[in-house]
Write an enzyme that holds these catalytic residues in place. Structure first.
Site, short mmCIF file in Angstrom:
data_model
loop_
_atom_site.label_atom_id
_atom_site.label_comp_id
_atom_site.label_asym_id
_atom_site.label_seq_id
_atom_site.Cartn_x
_atom_site.Cartn_y
_atom_site.Cartn_z
N CYS A 91 36.36 36.09 33.16
CA CYS A 91 37.04 35.97 31.86
C CYS A 91 36.11 35.34 30.82
CB CYS A 91 38.33 35.17 32.00
SG CYS A 91 39.58 36.07 32.92
N GLU A 105 48.91 40.75 39.16
CA GLU A 105 48.25 40.87 40.46
C GLU A 105 48.51 42.24 41.08
OE1 GLU A 105 49.36 37.37 42.73
OE2 GLU A 105 48.12 36.11 41.44
N CYS A 150 38.19 31.68 34.51
CA CYS A 150 37.23 32.04 35.57
C CYS A 150 35.98 32.66 34.97
CB CYS A 150 37.88 32.99 36.57
SG CYS A 150 37.92 34.70 36.02
N GLU A 157 43.76 36.09 30.78
CA GLU A 157 42.83 36.14 29.65
C GLU A 157 42.31 37.56 29.42
OE1 GLU A 157 42.83 34.11 32.20
OE2 GLU A 157 42.08 32.11 31.73
#
Ligand code: THU
Length: 160
Positions: free
Chosen positions: A114, A63, A111, A74
């Site tokens: 990804c 992050e 997500c 990923e």
């Protein structure tokens, strides 16, 4: 004309029902959660890829203080494999997670960004990536190819 998109996936009661190789890969993804840098979400995600030479590479979410700059596990993994081992394809990717202070009994699924990156990787190497999804315990889902996660995904072939 009407069309229908559907796909089959396998569901296993727990990790012990996977093959030795896939169990090893999921365990590597579970362990990789500990490499996450997720001080903002406290949601640690780990991914592990089995490469075409049978080695395992791992990734974890990283992050940023500027939130959108953060990268999912990923894509951290795909970008690392693509950069370090451009001649190797990925045969299987396992994804797990550990939210700090909470249980992880259910699989999570990648997500949208990804999913596109996974599809790009499949198209780049012309090989499907088997996807294994699970938390730290509980049921495991196994998909034959990442492309099942992104119907009508954008195929870069049209740019050539
Ligand atoms: N995240 C992943 O790394 N992979 C996923 O499949 C879902 C979300 C990360 C992004 C962010 O660091 C945190 O999990 C919460 O969204």
């Amino acid at each position: 004309m009407q069309h229908k998109f559907e796909f089959e996936y396998e569901e296993l009661a727990d990790i012990t029902l996977l093959s030795i190789e896939d169990k090893e890969l999921l365990e590597a993804a579970q362990k990789a959660t500990q490499n996450a840098y997720a001080p903002y979400s406290n949601f640690l995600v780990g991914a592990a890829a089995r490469l075409s030479n049978n080695s395992i590479a791992i990734g974890a979410n990283q992050e940023s203080a500027s939130f959108p700059v953060g990268v999912c596990a990923e894509r951290a993994l795909l970008n690392s494999v693509g950069s370090q081992f451009p001649d190797l394809s990925i045969t299987t990717m396992a994804i797990s997670y550990q939210p700090i202070g909470k249980d992880a009994n259910e699989p999570i699924s990648p997500c949208g960004m990804c999913r596109q990156s996974l599809l790009d990787f499949e198209n780049r190497y012309g090989a499907p990536i088997k996807i294994i999804l699970s938390g730290m315990k509980g049921r495991v889902m196994v998909l034959k190819t990442a492309s099942h996660l992104l119907p009508f995904g954008f195929d870069g072939a049209i740019l050539k």
